[in-house]
Design an enzyme around this catalytic site. Structure first.
Site, PDB file in Angstrom:
ATOM      1  N   GLY A  16       6.577   3.568  -1.768  1.00  0.00           N
ATOM      2  CA  GLY A  16       6.985   4.469  -0.820  1.00  0.00           C
ATOM      3  C   GLY A  16       7.918   5.600  -1.627  1.00  0.00           C
ATOM      4  N   CYS A  72       5.585  -1.517  -5.947  1.00  0.00           N
ATOM      5  CA  CYS A  72       6.548  -0.494  -6.311  1.00  0.00           C
ATOM      6  C   CYS A  72       7.877  -0.618  -5.511  1.00  0.00           C
ATOM      7  CB  CYS A  72       5.942   0.830  -5.998  1.00  0.00           C
ATOM      8  SG  CYS A  72       6.706   2.089  -6.920  1.00  0.00           S
ATOM      9  N   TYR A  73       7.913   0.067  -4.382  1.00  0.00           N
ATOM     10  CA  TYR A  73       9.075   0.184  -3.571  1.00  0.00           C
ATOM     11  C   TYR A  73       9.072  -1.199  -2.731  1.00  0.00           C
ATOM     12  CZ  TYR A  73      11.943   1.102   0.864  1.00  0.00           C
ATOM     13  OH  TYR A  73      12.763   1.214   1.466  1.00  0.00           O
ATOM     14  N   HIS A  97       1.067   0.538  -9.640  1.00  0.00           N
ATOM     15  CA  HIS A  97      -0.018   0.881  -8.355  1.00  0.00           C
ATOM     16  C   HIS A  97      -1.296   0.046  -9.007  1.00  0.00           C
ATOM     17  CE1 HIS A  97       2.455   2.970  -5.410  1.00  0.00           C
ATOM     18  NE2 HIS A  97       3.100   3.435  -6.743  1.00  0.00           N
ATOM     19  N   GLU A 140      -3.704  -0.371  -7.236  1.00  0.00           N
ATOM     20  CA  GLU A 140      -4.866   0.083  -6.352  1.00  0.00           C
ATOM     21  C   GLU A 140      -5.455   1.611  -6.929  1.00  0.00           C
ATOM     22  OE1 GLU A 140      -1.068   1.848  -4.441  1.00  0.00           O
ATOM     23  OE2 GLU A 140      -1.578   0.028  -5.537  1.00  0.00           O
ATOM     24  N   ASP A 187     -19.812  10.273  13.273  1.00  0.00           N
ATOM     25  CA  ASP A 187     -19.028   9.318  14.091  1.00  0.00           C
ATOM     26  C   ASP A 187     -19.291   9.011  15.408  1.00  0.00           C
ATOM     27  OD1 ASP A 187     -17.720   9.532  11.589  1.00  0.00           O
ATOM     28  OD2 ASP A 187     -16.277  10.961  12.020  1.00  0.00           O
ATOM     29  N   LYS A 200     -15.182   6.565   6.915  1.00  0.00           N
ATOM     30  CA  LYS A 200     -16.441   7.085   7.145  1.00  0.00           C
ATOM     31  C   LYS A 200     -17.409   6.630   6.333  1.00  0.00           C
ATOM     32  CE  LYS A 200     -16.964  11.110   8.226  1.00  0.00           C
ATOM     33  NZ  LYS A 200     -17.262  11.705   9.487  1.00  0.00           N
TER      34      LYS A 200
END
Length: 534
Positions: free
Chosen positions: A60, A91-92, A180, A182, A239, A389
């Site tokens: 964050g 991280c945060y 990070h 990810e 969708d 999606k």
């Protein structure tokens, strides 16, 4: 889909505002593990009710030193320890763990942003496949750093500058990464996440789309009574079509689909969509002509958020009227409305930081999330609201929705209202935009590029420019072309067309569409921009 009904280990992400938080969710789901993201400041009961096996605290933009910095709920640490829940701070999130458990976080002498090399010091939980002194490149984004660890924690990796890069407390099952894992800029990050989830936490990879289909049908049948009837709002997009096909499989002919022509559709969209529904999907669809109703309410409206609210309200008005007609016809008042809301719609409709509700900014009110009136009579069924999606497309394939339909580019619920910047009823803006958009999309298809692009469309700009056409001075409209690549719509890069393609498209537009003398291309990514203009 009810998260509590999912027969899978849940990895719950507490969101503290990182621009990468959604990527954690996506990366974990790609490992066939179910993950959800909720606000980092959610009450403890909201967390415990979901019964997660693992909790990940996201990064964050905040500093743990700030008086108003967000934190997890009181009692979270005690609950996690008592129930054997694994906790990973990123991280945060790492800094929050350190501070709340008695360690010290200080402003870093050397801030670390971007690519950074780290070195493994201990091969325990997080780096079980590595060796001491192994190095890897990771993506850092922090100004504060850990100065003192809480009791029982140890450093397992440091950055090339000597800062703490990874920590763990094996007995408490608390772990932390200062970088990070990810993002793709951390090449070995997915390996670290995979090892942590499967080898450290013992998670089982058993979350599959086939399971989601069965679970959704079960939930729909339990929600909708045996005599209840349901309305489905079909837009012609992927969708709502997948949502309708799913509900139709669950309750059969008690589903009544309605396609609304609101005057904000693309070129010949009404004819093309209705033909597809009847020929390929065999769904019972009623087409409602509401062009005058929508455009009269939108006259003079410029603000895109106001447009969305108006459109949302008018859609519900149409559905209520359609429901009344159904009641007269079948003797039973419909109770539910099906919509194709997706997880990114929910995320992007979150309130802003400081509101006390979450720590992600409201990007836009989606017509099927934040744009609906509070006094709506119909109860909502949103079977796709926890899916991205690409996951919806997977589900559509299982439901035998035609591949050509599943590959259609996303089209916003408010339609061309958010692609005409300004008053949609002014002049011939909508007709100009339809023609320009048709030329652009058809050119993309002819070039064999359609399936390589996540979304492409034209935008009508509220400006005119001077030009020369037929040896005469013109003062005509400017249109923009937008095409992006993406995986889930949460982030996107602009598509790099060859110059010759753009030249051909611009010439076609200026030579074929009366009132246009200038074509520009949008070459911004998301972030900083959104995909749609508005």
């Amino acid at each position: 889909m009810d998260p509590k009904e999912v027969k899978s280990d849940l990895v719950l992400i507490l969101d503290f505002g990182s621009q990468y938080t959604h990527l954690i969710t996506r990366r974990i789901r790609s490992l066939s593990v179910f993950s959800l993201c909720i606000s980092g400041t959610s009450p403890l009961k909201a967390i415990t009710d979901l019964n997660p096996r693992v909790v990940i605290l996201s990064g964050g933009p905040h500093s743990v030193h700030a008086s108003d910095s967000p934190s997890f709920a009181s009692g979270f640490v005690e609950w996690a320890e008592a129930n054997g829940v694994f906790v990973l701070g990123i991280c945060y999130g790492l800094q929050l763990i350190v501070q709340r458990l008695g360690g010290v976080v200080k402003v870093g002498e050397k801030q670390e942003y971007g690519r950074m090399e780290i070195e493994v010091e201990k091969v325990n939980g997080l780096y079980g496949t590595k060796k001491v002194r192994d190095r890897q490149v990771v993506w850092m984004s922090h100004g504060d750093e850990v100065a003192k660890l809480p009791e029982g924690f140890e450093v397992v990796a440091r950055s090339q500058q000597g800062s703490v890069a990874a920590v763990e407390n094996h007995s408490k099952k608390f772990y932390g990464l200062q970088y990070h894992p990810e993002v793709t800029h951390s090449p070995e990050g997915m390996e670290t996440l995979r090892y942590f989830l499967f080898d450290v936490c013992g998670i089982t990879a058993n979350w599959k789309m086939e399971n989601i289909l069965d679970e959704e049908i079960k939930v729909i049948k339990e929600t909708v009574g045996p005599d209840d009837h349901v309305i489905c709002a079909l837009s012609g997009g992927v969708d709502s079509t997948v949502a309708a096909t799913l509900v139709h499989k669950a309750i059969g002919d008690r589903l009544h689909c309605v396609f609304v022509d609101n005057g904000l559709l693309r070129y010949k969209e009404r004819e093309r969509v209705m033909e597809t529904f009847e020929r390929d999907l065999h769904l019972p669809v009623t087409c409602v002509d509401a062009v005058d109703q929508f455009l009269s309410k939108l006259k003079g409206v410029i603000d895109p958020e106001v447009k969305r609210k108006i459109i949302g309200k008018e859609f519900i008005s149409i559905f209520d009227a359609f429901g009344h007609e159904l009641e007269l016809k079948i003797g039973k008042k419909p109770s539910y409305l099906v919509q194709g809301t997706l997880y990114p719609d929910v995320i992007e409709s979150c309130p802003p930081p400081g509101s006390g509700r979450t720590h992600s900014h409201t990007i836009k009110s989606h017509h099927n999330v934040g744009g609906l009136p509070k006094d709506m009579k119909l109860k909502l069924i949103e079977p796709l609201k926890l899916l991205f999606k690409d996951e919806v497309r997977q589900l559509g394939r299982i439901l035998n929705v035609p591949e050509a339909f599943l590959k259609r580019h996303p089209f916003p619920g408010p339609g061309l209202a958010v692609r005409v910047l300004g008053d949609v009823t002014e002049g011939n803006a909508l007709e100009v935009l339809r023609q320009v958009d048709e030329i652009f999309i058809q050119s993309i298809k002819d070039a064999g590029l359609y399936d390589s692009i996540w979304q492409a469309f034209a935008v009508f700009l509220p400006i005119k420019s001077v030009g020369v056409q037929g040896d005469q001075r013109t003062h005509s409209h400017v249109v923009a072309l937008r095409a992006v690549t993406s995986q889930d719509g949460m982030t996107a890069d602009w598509f790099n067309f060859e110059h010759q393609f753009l030249d051909n498209v611009a010439r076609k537009i200026c030579n074929s569409v009366r009132g246009v003398n200038r074509v520009v291309q949008d070459i911004t990514s998301k972030p900083p921009s959104t995909i749609e203009w508005e």
